[in-house]
Design a protein around this motif. Structure first.
Motif, mmCIF file in Angstrom:
data_model
loop_
_atom_site.group_PDB
_atom_site.id
_atom_site.type_symbol
_atom_site.label_atom_id
_atom_site.label_comp_id
_atom_site.label_asym_id
_atom_site.label_seq_id
_atom_site.Cartn_x
_atom_site.Cartn_y
_atom_site.Cartn_z
ATOM 1 N N GLY A 230 47.348 15.628 2.571
ATOM 2 C CA GLY A 230 48.201 16.849 2.003
ATOM 3 C C GLY A 230 49.166 15.744 0.948
ATOM 4 N N GLY A 231 50.259 16.520 0.511
ATOM 5 C CA GLY A 231 50.720 16.077 -0.535
ATOM 6 C C GLY A 231 51.225 14.997 -0.098
ATOM 7 N N TYR A 238 51.656 7.162 -2.447
ATOM 8 C CA TYR A 238 51.604 6.230 -3.627
ATOM 9 C C TYR A 238 53.335 5.536 -4.315
ATOM 10 C CZ TYR A 238 47.010 5.881 -5.145
ATOM 11 O OH TYR A 238 45.503 6.336 -4.929
ATOM 12 N N GLY A 239 54.060 6.487 -3.911
ATOM 13 C CA GLY A 239 55.556 6.423 -4.179
ATOM 14 C C GLY A 239 56.735 6.232 -2.872
ATOM 15 N N CYS A 240 57.781 6.452 -3.093
ATOM 16 C CA CYS A 240 58.122 5.255 -1.326
ATOM 17 C C CYS A 240 58.693 6.043 -0.108
ATOM 18 C CB CYS A 240 59.715 5.908 -2.365
ATOM 19 S SG CYS A 240 61.393 4.233 -1.361
ATOM 20 N N PRO A 241 57.367 5.388 0.533
ATOM 21 C CA PRO A 241 56.857 5.747 2.031
ATOM 22 C C PRO A 241 58.190 6.681 2.809
ATOM 23 C CG PRO A 241 56.317 3.825 1.231
ATOM 24 C CD PRO A 241 57.513 4.221 -0.356
ATOM 25 N N PRO A 242 59.874 6.667 2.834
ATOM 26 C CA PRO A 242 60.548 7.059 3.127
ATOM 27 C C PRO A 242 60.891 8.414 2.623
ATOM 28 C CG PRO A 242 61.031 4.977 3.224
ATOM 29 C CD PRO A 242 60.232 4.903 2.258
ATOM 30 N N TYR A 243 60.685 8.933 1.593
ATOM 31 C CA TYR A 243 61.160 9.604 1.507
ATOM 32 C C TYR A 243 59.670 10.589 0.529
ATOM 33 C CZ TYR A 243 65.232 8.059 0.101
ATOM 34 O OH TYR A 243 66.734 6.815 0.080
ATOM 35 N N GLY A 244 58.736 10.714 1.593
ATOM 36 C CA GLY A 244 57.070 10.869 1.291
ATOM 37 C C GLY A 244 57.368 12.918 2.056
ATOM 38 N N ASP A 245 58.294 12.910 2.600
ATOM 39 C CA ASP A 245 58.393 14.435 3.211
ATOM 40 C C ASP A 245 59.103 15.369 2.332
ATOM 41 O OD1 ASP A 245 60.828 12.985 3.927
ATOM 42 O OD2 ASP A 245 60.708 14.346 5.529
ATOM 43 N N LEU A 246 60.184 14.905 1.196
ATOM 44 C CA LEU A 246 60.108 16.057 0.162
ATOM 45 C C LEU A 246 59.928 16.377 -0.900
ATOM 46 C CD1 LEU A 246 63.556 13.318 -0.648
ATOM 47 C CD2 LEU A 246 63.715 14.915 1.266
ATOM 48 N N VAL A 247 58.409 15.956 -1.015
ATOM 49 C CA VAL A 247 57.317 16.594 -1.229
ATOM 50 C C VAL A 247 57.085 17.640 -0.498
ATOM 51 C CG1 VAL A 247 55.956 14.900 -2.651
ATOM 52 C CG2 VAL A 247 55.084 15.466 -0.089
ATOM 53 N N LEU A 249 59.333 20.334 0.513
ATOM 54 C CA LEU A 249 60.707 20.816 -0.261
ATOM 55 C C LEU A 249 60.179 22.155 -1.219
ATOM 56 C CD1 LEU A 249 63.751 18.603 -0.040
ATOM 57 C CD2 LEU A 249 62.495 20.157 2.394
ATOM 58 N N GLY A 250 60.875 23.144 -0.624
ATOM 59 C CA GLY A 250 60.400 24.826 -1.106
ATOM 60 C C GLY A 250 59.869 25.605 -1.049
ATOM 61 N N HIS A 251 58.142 25.093 -0.423
ATOM 62 C CA HIS A 251 56.656 25.478 -0.008
ATOM 63 C C HIS A 251 56.538 25.512 1.153
ATOM 64 C CE1 HIS A 251 53.200 26.809 -1.382
ATOM 65 N NE2 HIS A 251 53.099 27.639 -2.475
ATOM 66 N N PRO A 252 56.079 26.632 1.810
ATOM 67 C CA PRO A 252 55.516 26.605 3.504
ATOM 68 C C PRO A 252 54.552 26.090 3.348
ATOM 69 C CG PRO A 252 55.528 29.126 2.391
ATOM 70 C CD PRO A 252 57.075 27.785 1.689
ATOM 71 N N GLY A 253 53.820 26.196 2.137
ATOM 72 C CA GLY A 253 52.000 25.235 2.375
ATOM 73 C C GLY A 253 52.146 24.388 1.988
ATOM 74 N N ARG A 254 53.048 23.787 0.949
ATOM 75 C CA ARG A 254 52.903 22.360 0.002
ATOM 76 C C ARG A 254 52.929 21.787 0.741
ATOM 77 N NH1 ARG A 254 55.015 21.610 -5.217
ATOM 78 N NH2 ARG A 254 56.219 23.840 -4.972
ATOM 79 N N LYS A 255 53.123 21.288 2.210
ATOM 80 C CA LYS A 255 52.776 20.169 2.850
ATOM 81 C C LYS A 255 51.024 19.921 2.949
ATOM 82 C CE LYS A 255 55.144 18.741 6.191
ATOM 83 N NZ LYS A 255 56.229 18.919 7.614
ATOM 84 N N HIS A 256 50.337 20.979 2.962
ATOM 85 C CA HIS A 256 49.519 20.580 3.097
ATOM 86 C C HIS A 256 48.735 20.939 1.796
ATOM 87 C CE1 HIS A 256 49.483 20.404 7.461
ATOM 88 N NE2 HIS A 256 50.593 21.061 7.614
ATOM 89 N N ASP A 257 48.480 20.898 0.848
ATOM 90 C CA ASP A 257 48.315 21.189 -0.769
ATOM 91 C C ASP A 257 48.211 20.666 -1.586
ATOM 92 O OD1 ASP A 257 47.647 22.532 -2.784
ATOM 93 O OD2 ASP A 257 49.775 23.838 -3.574
ATOM 94 N N LEU A 258 47.444 20.476 -1.771
ATOM 95 C CA LEU A 258 47.379 18.912 -3.516
ATOM 96 C C LEU A 258 47.466 19.738 -4.515
ATOM 97 C CD1 LEU A 258 45.571 16.200 -2.034
ATOM 98 C CD2 LEU A 258 48.137 15.619 -2.344
#
Length: 258
Positions: A230-231, A238-247, A249-258
């Motif tokens: 997922g996102g 590709y980003g800064c790993p400790p902050y990866g989960d912040l992508v 935020l704000g969308h219930p399905g964003r964690k599993h949506d690219l």
């Protein structure tokens, strides 16, 4: 500018300590508040020196407070690539010049027991980017976007001549790009130990492997693994790993949506 923002499906504001010297954070927040109130899909793209950068801790915390976790954030690291190559002497160069995930870059020069470079798929070979002269490239690597001529296998067209459906079709059907997304440039080029990941891709001059049923199966498996991450998985890679989960935020399905 307002017209361009309105026409876009998604608007992302880029913030880092250097940009904030020219454009105050409060001004960026004011624009984002107005757009959020109108229902625009938004995100922040933040860049710092690394996981321990106090700037990243401060700005991510303030965005979460200010927007009540309604806007996702993609957090990246400044690395010695493109324009940052001369301006960040304290940063440790990666074999992939900072444009590939750190684990892959660290192992980019290794070979398997058979003497063949490892398969390190590049998800960025599906990231169409419009350059300063309208040229559309298959990835957003700064050295690809900024330099001319663009390597033939990474050129998808021109904004003044090609529509989105044409660019998309070329990105999806190019044999070389499909191989890069499945095997990565090191395996595709049979690169020797120590060869840079993105450098190898830019200098690639090989015939892509035939699109056999086995190749199609491997391509699908690699894609499935990336989609499963997922996102959050993409941002961590590709980003800064400790902050990866912040992508997410704000969308219930964003964690599993690219």
């Amino acid at each position: 500018i307002a017209g361009a923002i309105e026409a876009a499906d998604h608007f992302s504001a880029s913030l880092d300590a250097f940009h904030e010297e020219e454009v105050p954070r409060k001004s960026v927040f004011a624009v984002m508040r107005a757009l959020l109130a109108r229902g625009k899909d938004l995100s922040f793209h933040l860049t710092g020196s690394g996981p321990d950068d106090p700037y990243l801790r401060d700005v991510t915390a303030e965005i979460r407070r200010e927007f009540h976790d309604r806007i996702p954030m993609l957090v990246g690291r400044v690395r010695p690539v493109g324009r940052a190559r001369a301006g960040a002497p304290a940063l440790r160069p990666l074999p992939g010049r900072g444009t590939v995930p750190a684990p892959a870059a660290e192992n980019a020069g290794t070979v398997t027991g058979s003497g063949v470079a490892p398969a390190l798929p590049c998800a960025m070979a599906a990231w169409p980017t419009v350059g300063f002269d309208g040229t559309i490239t298959a990835c957003c690597n700064q050295d690809v976007v900024d330099h001319r001529p663009v390597p033939g296998h990474l050129r998808l067209g021109h904004a003044g001549a090609d529509d989105w459906s044409t660019v998309r079709e070329r990105c999806l059907t190019s044999g070389t790009l499909r191989a890069l997304r499945t095997y990565g440039p090191l395996r595709l080029a049979g690169a020797p130990p120590g060869r840079g990941y993105c450098e190898t891709c830019r200098e690639l001059e090989v015939t892509p492997p035939p699109h056999t049923p086995a190749a199609a199966f491997l391509e699908r498996r690699v894609l499935d693994m990336q989609l499963a991450g997922g996102g959050v998985g993409f941002a961590g890679r590709y980003g800064c790993p400790p902050y990866g989960d912040l992508v997410s935020l704000g969308h219930p399905g964003r964690k599993h949506d690219l």
